[in-house]
Design a protein around this motif. Structure first.
Motif, short mmCIF file in Angstrom:
data_model
loop_
_atom_site.label_atom_id
_atom_site.label_comp_id
_atom_site.label_asym_id
_atom_site.label_seq_id
_atom_site.Cartn_x
_atom_site.Cartn_y
_atom_site.Cartn_z
N ASN A 167 9.18 -7.54 -5.99
CA ASN A 167 10.43 -7.20 -6.67
C ASN A 167 11.38 -6.38 -5.79
N GLY A 168 11.03 -6.19 -4.54
CA GLY A 168 11.93 -5.50 -3.60
C GLY A 168 11.59 -4.03 -3.40
N SER A 220 12.63 -1.57 -9.11
CA SER A 220 13.27 -2.61 -8.30
C SER A 220 14.77 -2.37 -8.21
N ILE A 221 15.30 -1.56 -9.12
CA ILE A 221 16.73 -1.23 -9.11
C ILE A 221 17.13 -0.53 -7.79
N LYS A 256 17.72 -3.24 -5.24
CA LYS A 256 18.82 -4.07 -5.76
C LYS A 256 20.15 -3.32 -5.53
N THR A 257 20.16 -2.03 -5.82
CA THR A 257 21.39 -1.25 -5.65
C THR A 257 21.74 -1.11 -4.17
N ASN A 283 21.21 -3.33 -1.90
CA ASN A 283 21.82 -4.61 -1.52
C ASN A 283 23.25 -4.71 -2.03
N GLU A 284 23.47 -4.21 -3.24
CA GLU A 284 24.85 -4.22 -3.77
C GLU A 284 25.74 -3.32 -2.92
#
Ligand code: AMP
Length: 282
Positions: free
Chosen positions: A182-183, A202-203, A206-207, A209-210
């Motif tokens: 999940n990263g 996983s946020i 994800k953040t 990458n954003e």
């Protein structure tokens, strides 16, 4: 499989087997091994005649006594994991006494300001502890190459600075971050997360990458604002810092300079467990 708890036994073994005259790869760790650590070992094996892993939870680099107390210690299962890579790997799992000889204190280091950013700001004394233990381990192991993960990118830069300043004859090799599906960046501290916390965490990647995408068109300040807001919407997380910094100096990016390489750095608490991650931005 050889496991040493005393530096003198490790040194004797290296001498008796003429390994001190060959290329020695070294992977320093605090144990509770995961696939990230094992990737460092694999790289060392590919490039050296002998590979040594140290497993030592270094008390002087912990600024939080609770974190030190709860740090996972799993030597037996660590050894089993090392065996799956190679039985030839030498394990050095010293006692505090073997490293500190009755004086469990850090040396004080000047790393040209690298130590004052991010982890250094939030974990006072942390990099003095890291510098102290890494220098002692290098003196004991006398490695040709030493492998460090980019997961702790500031630490990697600081170890390179330590080698430069102390004129140590070892090559420092940075290795990419290993992640869960999940990263989530693999970390020994992840063992303390519940399944749900692991899923939610996983946020973090994800953040990052954003943030990387946003940094293409927005300023570092605007990206930081976005990241802070993203975490404020998630009650189980407490953002300690988000920083976009120049990879070489680790100084905060105030205005983008095309010639510089930037990286985002983050530290987040999930239910009192502190997680860090980083991503290259350009
Ligand atoms: P530690 O046991 O946390 O002190 O880590 C030992 C070494 O493994 C350090 O050089 C870390 O940067 C590296 N490391 C830790 N986690 C990872 C990961 N997920 N991927 C790659 N290297 C890692």
């Amino acid at each position: 499989m050889h496991i040493f708890s005393k530096k003198v036994d490790l040194s004797n073994h290296l001498k008796e087997n003429n390994l001190d005259k060959s290329s020695v790869g070294f992977v320093p760790t605090m144990g509770a091994l995961h696939a990230g650590h094992l990737s460092l070992l694999k790289k060392s094996i590919e490039n050296n005649a002998a590979t040594i892993i140290s497993i030592f939870v270094n008390p002087t680099q912990f600024n939080n006594p609770e974190d030190l107390k709860k740090y996972p210690r799993t030597l037996e299962s660590d050894v089993e994991k090392i065996k799956t890579i190679s039985e030839k790997i030498l394990v050095y799992a010293p006692t505090i006494e073997d490293i500190y000889e009755g004086n469990t204190k850090s040396e004080h280091y000047n790393f040209d300001g690298l130590e004052n950013q991010m982890e250094g700001k939030f974990r006072p004394g942390h990099f003095d502890g890291v510098g102290t233990v890494v220098k002692r381990l290098f003196e004991i192991v006398n490695p040709t190459n030493a492998y460090f993960g980019e997961k702790d990118f500031q630490q990697l830069q600081i170890v390179k600075k330590l080698v430069e300043k102390e004129k140590l004859s070892v090559t420092i090799i940075g290795c990419p971050i290993f992640r869960e599906k999940n990263g989530l960046a693999m970390s020994s501290r992840n063992e303390r997360l519940s399944e749900n916390e692991k899923k939610e965490a996983s946020i973090i990647f994800k953040t990052l990458n954003e943030a990387k995408i946003l940094f293409g068109t927005k300023s570092a300040k605007e990206v930081a604002k976005y990241v802070t807001k993203s975490f404020s919407n998630h009650p189980i997380f407490e953002l300690e810092y988000f920083e976009i910094a120049d990879e070489a100096s680790l100084l905060t990016c105030k205005r983008k300079n095309k010639k510089k390489k930037y990286r985002a750095f983050i530290a987040v608490f999930v239910n009192k467990i502190r997680l860090i991650d980083t991503i290259s931005l350009n």
